[in-house]
Design a protein around this motif. Structure first.
Motif, PDB file in Angstrom:
ATOM      1  N   PHE A 314       0.842  -1.183   0.000  1.00 17.63           N
ATOM      2  CA  PHE A 314       0.000   0.000   0.000  1.00 17.63           C
ATOM      3  C   PHE A 314       0.886   1.245   0.000  1.00 17.63           C
ATOM      4  O   PHE A 314       2.103   1.174   0.221  1.00 17.63           O
ATOM      5  CB  PHE A 314      -0.956   0.017   1.208  1.00 17.63           C
ATOM      6  CG  PHE A 314      -0.267   0.094   2.540  1.00 17.63           C
ATOM      7  CD1 PHE A 314      -0.064   1.327   3.166  1.00 17.63           C
ATOM      8  CD2 PHE A 314       0.177  -1.051   3.184  1.00 17.63           C
ATOM      9  CE1 PHE A 314       0.566   1.414   4.394  1.00 17.63           C
ATOM     10  CE2 PHE A 314       0.816  -0.976   4.415  1.00 17.63           C
ATOM     11  CZ  PHE A 314       1.007   0.254   5.019  1.00 17.63           C
ATOM     12  N   VAL A 315       0.272   2.400  -0.244  1.00 15.56           N
ATOM     13  CA  VAL A 315       0.996   3.668  -0.310  1.00 15.56           C
ATOM     14  C   VAL A 315       0.420   4.608   0.735  1.00 15.56           C
ATOM     15  O   VAL A 315      -0.807   4.764   0.840  1.00 15.56           O
ATOM     16  CB  VAL A 315       0.878   4.311  -1.712  1.00 15.56           C
ATOM     17  CG1 VAL A 315       1.631   5.645  -1.757  1.00 15.56           C
ATOM     18  CG2 VAL A 315       1.416   3.368  -2.778  1.00 15.56           C
ATOM     19  N   LYS A 316       1.295   5.235   1.490  1.00 12.80           N
ATOM     20  CA  LYS A 316       0.897   6.227   2.491  1.00 12.80           C
ATOM     21  C   LYS A 316       1.263   7.619   1.972  1.00 12.80           C
ATOM     22  O   LYS A 316       2.415   7.882   1.625  1.00 12.80           O
ATOM     23  CB  LYS A 316       1.575   5.956   3.831  1.00 12.80           C
ATOM     24  CG  LYS A 316       1.144   6.936   4.912  1.00 12.80           C
ATOM     25  CD  LYS A 316       1.712   6.538   6.282  1.00 12.80           C
ATOM     26  CE  LYS A 316       3.194   6.726   6.350  1.00 12.80           C
ATOM     27  NZ  LYS A 316       3.729   6.509   7.719  1.00 12.80           N
ATOM     28  N   VAL A 317       0.265   8.506   1.930  1.00 10.30           N
ATOM     29  CA  VAL A 317       0.453   9.874   1.450  1.00 10.30           C
ATOM     30  C   VAL A 317       0.381  10.810   2.653  1.00 10.30           C
ATOM     31  O   VAL A 317      -0.625  10.822   3.381  1.00 10.30           O
ATOM     32  CB  VAL A 317      -0.627  10.256   0.411  1.00 10.30           C
ATOM     33  CG1 VAL A 317      -0.354  11.653  -0.147  1.00 10.30           C
ATOM     34  CG2 VAL A 317      -0.673   9.232  -0.721  1.00 10.30           C
ATOM     35  N   SER A 318       1.434  11.595   2.840  1.00  6.70           N
ATOM     36  CA  SER A 318       1.523  12.474   4.014  1.00  6.70           C
ATOM     37  C   SER A 318       1.717  13.913   3.568  1.00  6.70           C
ATOM     38  O   SER A 318       2.541  14.209   2.685  1.00  6.70           O
ATOM     39  CB  SER A 318       2.695  12.058   4.912  1.00  6.70           C
ATOM     40  OG  SER A 318       2.595  10.694   5.271  1.00  6.70           O
ATOM     41  N   VAL A 326       0.981  16.964   8.944  1.00  2.27           N
ATOM     42  CA  VAL A 326      -0.339  17.571   9.088  1.00  2.27           C
ATOM     43  C   VAL A 326      -1.426  16.510   9.000  1.00  2.27           C
ATOM     44  O   VAL A 326      -2.331  16.439   9.840  1.00  2.27           O
ATOM     45  CB  VAL A 326      -0.558  18.658   8.025  1.00  2.27           C
ATOM     46  CG1 VAL A 326      -1.950  19.269   8.145  1.00  2.27           C
ATOM     47  CG2 VAL A 326       0.518  19.735   8.144  1.00  2.27           C
ATOM     48  N   LYS A 327      -1.310  15.657   8.000  1.00  4.97           N
ATOM     49  CA  LYS A 327      -2.319  14.615   7.811  1.00  4.97           C
ATOM     50  C   LYS A 327      -1.733  13.499   6.968  1.00  4.97           C
ATOM     51  O   LYS A 327      -0.927  13.745   6.065  1.00  4.97           O
ATOM     52  CB  LYS A 327      -3.569  15.187   7.132  1.00  4.97           C
ATOM     53  CG  LYS A 327      -4.820  14.354   7.325  1.00  4.97           C
ATOM     54  CD  LYS A 327      -6.055  15.137   6.887  1.00  4.97           C
ATOM     55  CE  LYS A 327      -7.314  14.379   7.280  1.00  4.97           C
ATOM     56  NZ  LYS A 327      -8.541  15.139   6.912  1.00  4.97           N
ATOM     57  N   SER A 347      -7.427  14.176  -1.091  1.00  6.27           N
ATOM     58  CA  SER A 347      -7.432  15.639  -1.088  1.00  6.27           C
ATOM     59  C   SER A 347      -7.051  16.155   0.285  1.00  6.27           C
ATOM     60  O   SER A 347      -7.469  15.598   1.314  1.00  6.27           O
ATOM     61  CB  SER A 347      -8.813  16.177  -1.488  1.00  6.27           C
ATOM     62  OG  SER A 347      -9.127  15.808  -2.817  1.00  6.27           O
ATOM     63  N   PHE A 348      -6.251  17.233   0.278  1.00  7.01           N
ATOM     64  CA  PHE A 348      -5.811  17.867   1.529  1.00  7.01           C
ATOM     65  C   PHE A 348      -6.156  19.355   1.459  1.00  7.01           C
ATOM     66  O   PHE A 348      -6.045  19.992   0.401  1.00  7.01           O
ATOM     67  CB  PHE A 348      -4.300  17.701   1.721  1.00  7.01           C
ATOM     68  CG  PHE A 348      -3.843  16.269   1.791  1.00  7.01           C
ATOM     69  CD1 PHE A 348      -3.805  15.584   3.008  1.00  7.01           C
ATOM     70  CD2 PHE A 348      -3.450  15.593   0.648  1.00  7.01           C
ATOM     71  CE1 PHE A 348      -3.387  14.275   3.076  1.00  7.01           C
ATOM     72  CE2 PHE A 348      -3.021  14.278   0.703  1.00  7.01           C
ATOM     73  CZ  PHE A 348      -2.995  13.613   1.913  1.00  7.01           C
ATOM     74  N   ARG A 349      -6.572  19.887   2.584  1.00 11.40           N
ATOM     75  CA  ARG A 349      -6.857  21.313   2.675  1.00 11.40           C
ATOM     76  C   ARG A 349      -5.544  22.074   2.849  1.00 11.40           C
ATOM     77  O   ARG A 349      -4.769  21.800   3.779  1.00 11.40           O
ATOM     78  CB  ARG A 349      -7.775  21.581   3.851  1.00 11.40           C
ATOM     79  CG  ARG A 349      -8.236  23.018   4.003  1.00 11.40           C
ATOM     80  CD  ARG A 349      -9.244  23.411   2.951  1.00 11.40           C
ATOM     81  NE  ARG A 349     -10.464  22.598   3.013  1.00 11.40           N
ATOM     82  CZ  ARG A 349     -11.478  22.758   2.202  1.00 11.40           C
ATOM     83  NH1 ARG A 349     -11.427  23.687   1.251  1.00 11.40           N
ATOM     84  NH2 ARG A 349     -12.549  21.981   2.326  1.00 11.40           N
ATOM     85  N   ALA A 350      -5.268  23.022   1.959  1.00 13.13           N
ATOM     86  CA  ALA A 350      -4.024  23.790   2.023  1.00 13.13           C
ATOM     87  C   ALA A 350      -4.269  25.180   1.452  1.00 13.13           C
ATOM     88  O   ALA A 350      -4.733  25.318   0.310  1.00 13.13           O
ATOM     89  CB  ALA A 350      -2.910  23.092   1.254  1.00 13.13           C
ATOM     90  N   ASP A 351      -3.959  26.202   2.213  1.00 15.48           N
ATOM     91  CA  ASP A 351      -4.093  27.577   1.743  1.00 15.48           C
ATOM     92  C   ASP A 351      -2.955  27.917   0.783  1.00 15.48           C
ATOM     93  O   ASP A 351      -1.860  27.336   0.868  1.00 15.48           O
ATOM     94  CB  ASP A 351      -4.071  28.545   2.925  1.00 15.48           C
ATOM     95  CG  ASP A 351      -5.282  28.368   3.841  1.00 15.48           C
ATOM     96  OD1 ASP A 351      -6.334  27.933   3.325  1.00 15.48           O
ATOM     97  OD2 ASP A 351      -5.164  28.649   5.054  1.00 15.48           O
ATOM     98  N   PRO A 352      -3.190  28.866  -0.125  1.00 13.52           N
ATOM     99  CA  PRO A 352      -2.120  29.238  -1.052  1.00 13.52           C
ATOM    100  C   PRO A 352      -0.859  29.726  -0.349  1.00 13.52           C
ATOM    101  O   PRO A 352       0.252  29.542  -0.864  1.00 13.52           O
ATOM    102  CB  PRO A 352      -2.762  30.347  -1.902  1.00 13.52           C
ATOM    103  CG  PRO A 352      -4.240  30.104  -1.817  1.00 13.52           C
ATOM    104  CD  PRO A 352      -4.467  29.547  -0.452  1.00 13.52           C
ATOM    105  N   THR A 353      -1.011  30.344   0.815  1.00 15.07           N
ATOM    106  CA  THR A 353       0.163  30.841   1.538  1.00 15.07           C
ATOM    107  C   THR A 353       1.002  29.714   2.127  1.00 15.07           C
ATOM    108  O   THR A 353       2.169  29.932   2.475  1.00 15.07           O
ATOM    109  CB  THR A 353      -0.287  31.779   2.665  1.00 15.07           C
ATOM    110  OG1 THR A 353      -1.214  31.085   3.520  1.00 15.07           O
ATOM    111  CG2 THR A 353      -0.968  33.014   2.088  1.00 15.07           C
ATOM    112  N   ALA A 358       4.899  23.793   2.437  1.00 17.41           N
ATOM    113  CA  ALA A 358       4.307  22.450   2.526  1.00 17.41           C
ATOM    114  C   ALA A 358       4.956  21.518   1.507  1.00 17.41           C
ATOM    115  O   ALA A 358       5.516  21.953   0.493  1.00 17.41           O
ATOM    116  CB  ALA A 358       2.803  22.517   2.278  1.00 17.41           C
ATOM    117  N   SER A 359       4.873  20.224   1.765  1.00 20.13           N
ATOM    118  CA  SER A 359       5.412  19.207   0.864  1.00 20.13           C
ATOM    119  C   SER A 359       4.596  17.925   1.029  1.00 20.13           C
ATOM    120  O   SER A 359       3.853  17.768   2.004  1.00 20.13           O
ATOM    121  CB  SER A 359       6.894  18.948   1.147  1.00 20.13           C
ATOM    122  OG  SER A 359       7.059  18.463   2.483  1.00 20.13           O
ATOM    123  N   LEU A 360       4.747  17.036   0.067  1.00 23.20           N
ATOM    124  CA  LEU A 360       4.055  15.743   0.094  1.00 23.20           C
ATOM    125  C   LEU A 360       5.078  14.621   0.078  1.00 23.20           C
ATOM    126  O   LEU A 360       6.036  14.645  -0.701  1.00 23.20           O
ATOM    127  CB  LEU A 360       3.132  15.614  -1.126  1.00 23.20           C
ATOM    128  CG  LEU A 360       1.837  16.436  -1.132  1.00 23.20           C
ATOM    129  CD1 LEU A 360       1.185  16.368  -2.500  1.00 23.20           C
ATOM    130  CD2 LEU A 360       0.878  15.921  -0.070  1.00 23.20           C
TER     131      LEU A 360
END
Length: 418
Positions: A314-318, A326-327, A347-353, A358-360
Motif C-alpha cells: 500500500f501507499v501512504k500519502v503524508s 499535518v495529515k 485531497s488535503f486542505r491547504a491555503d495558497p500561503t 508544505a510538501s508531500l
C-alpha cells in the motif's frame, strides 16, 4: 262450401302482393315530392345579379372565406390560404401561382455537399465538413494515423457521450491491419471501454458510441484517452498510438463537437524500473477550493521481501508543513504484486500561503506479520526548500496549471529514517 274456402285461400297471396306494391309506390312518391319541396325557392329571394352582388359586397370587403349566396359551397379550409379572384359568372377561380415549387418540397440533389446518405443513428462526418476542411488530405510526415471522434457532456445527467467515428492511415507492423480502440477516462486506468475489431483495414470506420458517468465537479480534471491497437493472428495487442483529449475543452463548446487528432507515440515515461522501483501519481491544486489533490496511480519494479508469507503493498500519502506531519492517508492494499495498480484520489486542505512551506511524501510500504510494515521506498515533492530535480519540476508544473492533473513517474529512494 269447399270451393269457397279454396278461393279465399288462393286470394290471400294475391292481396298481400297488391298491398306491398301500393306501399312501394307510396314511398317513391313521398321521396320525390319531399325533395322538391325542400329545395323550392322562396318568393322574392332570387339570386342577385353580378351588379347587385357588387353593391351588396364591395371588393375591399370580400375575404377568402366569403361567397355569393347563389354558390352552394365554400372554399375548403385547406385552400383558404391561397389567393382567389371573382369572375363575372359568379364563379371564383384561383389566382395563378409561381410555377416554381417551394424549396422545402424539392428533393435533395444526389450531388449535394451534404454527403451520401447514412444509416439513421450513426454519425455522418460529411455533415460537419467545411469548404476548406483538409483533415483527410493533409497528413504530416511520419504521421502514425489520424482519429476522428465526437464528444458531448450532458451536465443535467452528468454523462459524457463519446462517439468513435473513424481512423485513417494507421501504421500497422504488418501488411494487413486489424485495429481496435480502448477508451480510458484518466486518471482511472483500470476501467476502460473497447470498440469492435475492424479486420484488414488501415482506415477503419467505427461508428460506435460510449457513455461515461462523470460528475460535473471533476469533469474539468479528467482526460479522455484513446489507445489504438493492432490485433494480430495470435490475438495479441500491439499499440499503434494514442490520443489524449482534456475534457475541459468541451465546456468551451456548445453541444456535440466533431474532433480529429493525430496519433502520438506512447509516452517515454515507460522506462525500465529504477533500483527500488517507481511510483506514478498526479498532482493538482485548486486555488478556489484550497484543495491539494493527489491521485496515486500505480507502482512498478518493487523489491518485495521474499521470505514474507503474506505480501500486500500500500501507499501512504503524508502532507507535511514546516517538517511537521499535518495529515496522513493510505491507499487500499494490493495483494501479491510487485507492480500494483491503485487509482485512488486523496485531497488535503491547504491555503495558497502554505504552498511555499508544505510538501508531500509518498511512501510505499509492504505489510508483514502483525501490524508491522516494511518500507520499500519513498518520494517527496514540494517547493525548492525541500526538493530538487524532477520532484521540484512536478510541484512547479502543478502550480502553473491550476485545476489540472499533472502526471509523472518518480523513482523511489530508500532511507533508514523513520
Amino acid at each position: 262450401m269447399a270451393e269457397q274456402v279454396a278461393l279465399v285461400i288462393a286470394g290471400i297471396p294475391g292481396g298481400l302482393l297488391l298491398l306491398l306494391l301500393l306501399i312501394g309506390v307510396s314511398c317513391c312518391l313521398w321521396k320525390r315530392f319531399g325533395a322538391t319541396f325542400t329545395y323550392e325557392e322562396l318568393p322574392g329571394t332570387g339570386v342577385p345579379s353580378s351588379v347587385q352582388w357588387d353593391k351588396l359586397c364591395p371588393l375591399g370587403a370580400r375575404t377568402q372565406t366569403s361567397r355569393p349566396p347563389g354558390m352552394l359551397f365554400v372554399v375548403p379550409p385547406s385552400l383558404q390560404s391561397q389567393d382567389w379572384m371573382a369572375l363575372s359568372s359568379r364563379v371564383w377561380a384561383q389566382v395563378p401561382q409561381d410555377p416554381r415549387p417551394a424549396p422545402e418540397l424539392l428533393p435533395h440533389a444526389t450531388g449535394s455537399n451534404l454527403g451520401d446518405a447514412c444509416v439513421v443513428g450513426t454519425i455522418n462526418p460529411e455533415l460537419y465538413k467545411f469548404p476548406g476542411d483538409k483533415s483527410e488530405t493533409n497528413f504530416p510526415e511520419g504521421c502514425l494515423g489520424r482519429l476522428w471522434f465526437s464528444v458531448e457532456y450532458q451536465q443535467e445527467v452528468e454523462r459524457l457521450l463519446v462517439g468513435l467515428i473513424k481512423a485513417q492511415r494507421l501504421q500497422a507492423p504488418s501488411e494487413s491491419c486489424s485495429p481496435l480502440v480502448k477508451l480510458h477516462l484518466l486518471p482511472d486506468e483500470r476501467r476502460f471501454l473497447q470498440s469492435k475489431t475492424r479486420r484488414r483495414t488501415s482506415s477503419p470506420q467505427f461508428d460506435e458510441h460510449f457513455i461515461f458517468q462523470v460528475s460535473s465537479k471533476s469533469v474539468t480534471q479528467r482526460v479522455l484517452r484513446f489507445l489504438v491497437y493492432h490485433v494480430d493472428r495470435q490475438r495479441k495487442h500491439q499499440l499503434l498510438g494514442q490520443v489524449l483529449f482534456p475534457l475541459k475543452e468541451i465546456l468551451e463548446r456548445d453541444g456535440q463537437c466533431i474532433i480529429w487528432r493525430d496519433l502520438e507515440a506512447e509516452s517515454l515515461e515507460v522506462q525500465p524500473p529504477s533500483e527500488f522501483g517507481d511510483l506514478q501519481f498526479c498532482l493538482s491544486y485548486s486555488d478556489c477550493l484550497n484543495l491539494l489533490t493527489v491521485v496515486v496511480l500505480r507502482a512498478k519494479g518493487l523489491w518485495l521481501q521474499e521470505d514474507a508469507s503474506f505480501v500486500s503493498v500500500f501507499v501512504k500519502v503524508s502532507l507535511i508543513n514546516h517538517n511537521k506531519f499535518v495529515k496522513c492517508k493510505k491507499t487500499s492494499a494490493v495483494l501479491g504484486s510487485a507492480d500494483p495498480v491503485y487509482n485512488e484520489t486523496f485531497s488535503f486542505r491547504a491555503d495558497p500561503t502554505e504552498l511555499d512551506t508544505a510538501s508531500l511524501r509518498l511512501t510505499v510500504l509492504q505489510s508483514v506479520e502483525g501490524d508491522k510494515s516494511h518500507e520499500l521506498g519513498r518520494v517527496m515533492v514540494g517547493p525548492y526548500m525541500y526538493t530538487r530535480g524532477k520532484e521540484l519540476e512536478h510541484w512547479n508544473e502543478m502550480l502553473s496549471k491550476p485545476k489540472e492533473l499533472v502526471r509523472r513517474w518518480h523513482e523511489l529512494c530508500h532511507t533508514t529514517e523513520p
